[in-house]
Design an enzyme around this catalytic site. Sequence first.
Site, short mmCIF file in Angstrom:
data_model
loop_
_atom_site.label_atom_id
_atom_site.label_comp_id
_atom_site.label_asym_id
_atom_site.label_seq_id
_atom_site.Cartn_x
_atom_site.Cartn_y
_atom_site.Cartn_z
N SER A 193 -4.62 6.75 13.64
CA SER A 193 -4.91 7.98 12.93
C SER A 193 -5.35 8.87 13.93
CB SER A 193 -6.11 7.73 12.19
OG SER A 193 -6.55 8.84 11.61
N ASN B 296 -2.12 13.73 8.26
CA ASN B 296 -2.57 13.78 6.83
C ASN B 296 -1.52 13.23 5.89
OD1 ASN B 296 -4.66 15.09 8.21
ND2 ASN B 296 -5.88 14.74 6.37
N TYR C 169 -14.71 3.77 10.53
CA TYR C 169 -13.20 3.61 10.11
C TYR C 169 -12.55 3.99 11.55
CZ TYR C 169 -8.66 5.06 8.81
OH TYR C 169 -7.27 5.52 8.87
N ASN D 241 -10.29 11.45 0.46
CA ASN D 241 -9.26 12.58 0.84
C ASN D 241 -8.84 13.50 -0.07
OD1 ASN D 241 -8.35 9.66 2.48
ND2 ASN D 241 -9.08 11.21 3.70
N GLY E 171 0.92 -1.27 0.12
CA GLY E 171 0.04 0.19 -0.02
C GLY E 171 0.85 1.35 0.08
N LYS F 230 -9.89 1.96 14.61
CA LYS F 230 -8.79 2.42 14.92
C LYS F 230 -8.52 2.71 16.37
CE LYS F 230 -6.73 2.56 10.97
NZ LYS F 230 -5.59 1.55 10.50
#
Length: 334
Positions: free
Chosen positions: A124, A180, A150, A200, A10, A154
């Site tokens: 995050s 970010n 989501y 995003n 990723g 986390k």
Amino acid sequence: MKVLLTGGTGYIGSHTAIELLKLGYEVEIMDNLFNSKITVLDRIEEIAGVKPKFYKVDLLDKEGMDKMFAEGGYDLVIHFAGLKAVGESVEKPLKYYENNVGGTINLLECMKKYGVNKIVFSSSATVYGDQGVAELTEEMQTGVGITNPYGETKHVIEEILKDVAEAEPEFEATILRYFNPVGAHPSGLIGEDPNDIPNNLMPIIMKVSTGEIEKLKVYGNDYDTVDGTGVRDYIHVVDLAKGHVAAIEKMKPGISIFNLGTGKGTSVLEMVAAFEKASGEKLPYEIVGRRAGDLAEIYANPGKAEKELSWKTELTIEDAMNDTINYLKHLKEK
Ligand code: NAD
Ligand code: UD1
């Protein structure tokens, strides 16, 4: 040291693989390729000179995971693998809890079975919810006011890691709360290349510049910020990758938590202007209503990482824009 990167093909995992390989770490990658491409391994080899061993395995595939760990002999896991589309998580919460939380439990069980005690987890800034202040520090209470499943996954995973650390004195977990991530590798060979429609800001800016999306919708210009648009802490993905190296070099028993951000906020319109300056093109946009669940302004206090990990960001928004544009050129040539 032999390091397993889950989700390593990723966006953030591939940049981290390169930084680790450059320093001589032995790196293996597992991914189910849901949101990344196998060709990333060739790009990593082109940049770092080594092609990591790859397992196409799903976190939820217990047998496949067990087989990989039996062969692996890992010293440490960096756990990037997870689903991250906020909007989809609202529509399909069970899929997100199953993949992200269930997948992490399977991973932790394998680690325990094969005596792997060290994990770095991709968390995050979303776990902070709405603190009522813009600058976020690690000791703030988390888990209150998270606006989507989501983000909840986390938070839940952070809590699981804390509980495991409580139960097992030899367990070492470092939670990295990313702000970010933006930008691409300066070679132009790897960057963010999502398989589906992005939500995003930066991937949308990229798709507007290539014409795949007509214009950027700016979600609100009536916030109490520098120009009324939302402010975030955009961190260059190469700086972020180096933050992982710093973290694994300073692992210790128990739980450690670090913000990885620049400490500086940038507004949506400042991001648009920076992209226009770097590309020399106009980026079409329109102001629309606020997006549900958005905060006006947040940025990291990165002081703890600087003090304890001797890490701080070195690259700028301009670097991120130039590297993104370079990456887009490579994508077009492919
Ligand atoms: P990414 O989608 O590019 O990488 C995640 C990888 O995990 C993908 O290659 C995907 O195929 C893989 N994956 C997902 N579920 C899997 C499963 N069940 N089994 C095996 N592989 C699986 O995302 P990224 O931007 O590189 O993010 C990495 C991590 O950082 C994620 O956990 C994400 O939630 C977290 N994070 C990202 C951001 C961001 O804005 N990019 C911000 C904060 C935190
Ligand atoms: C979003 C998620 C957050 C997640 C993070 C990283 C929401 C509410 N929050 O955060 O849970 O951890 O991504 O994956 O989705 N913007 C626009 N137009 C767009 C897209 C974004 O104006 O088309 C603005 C947003 O309003 C915000 C800024 O750009 O002010 C950054 O947005 P985004 O990239 O989605 O990140 P976050 O809002 O920080």
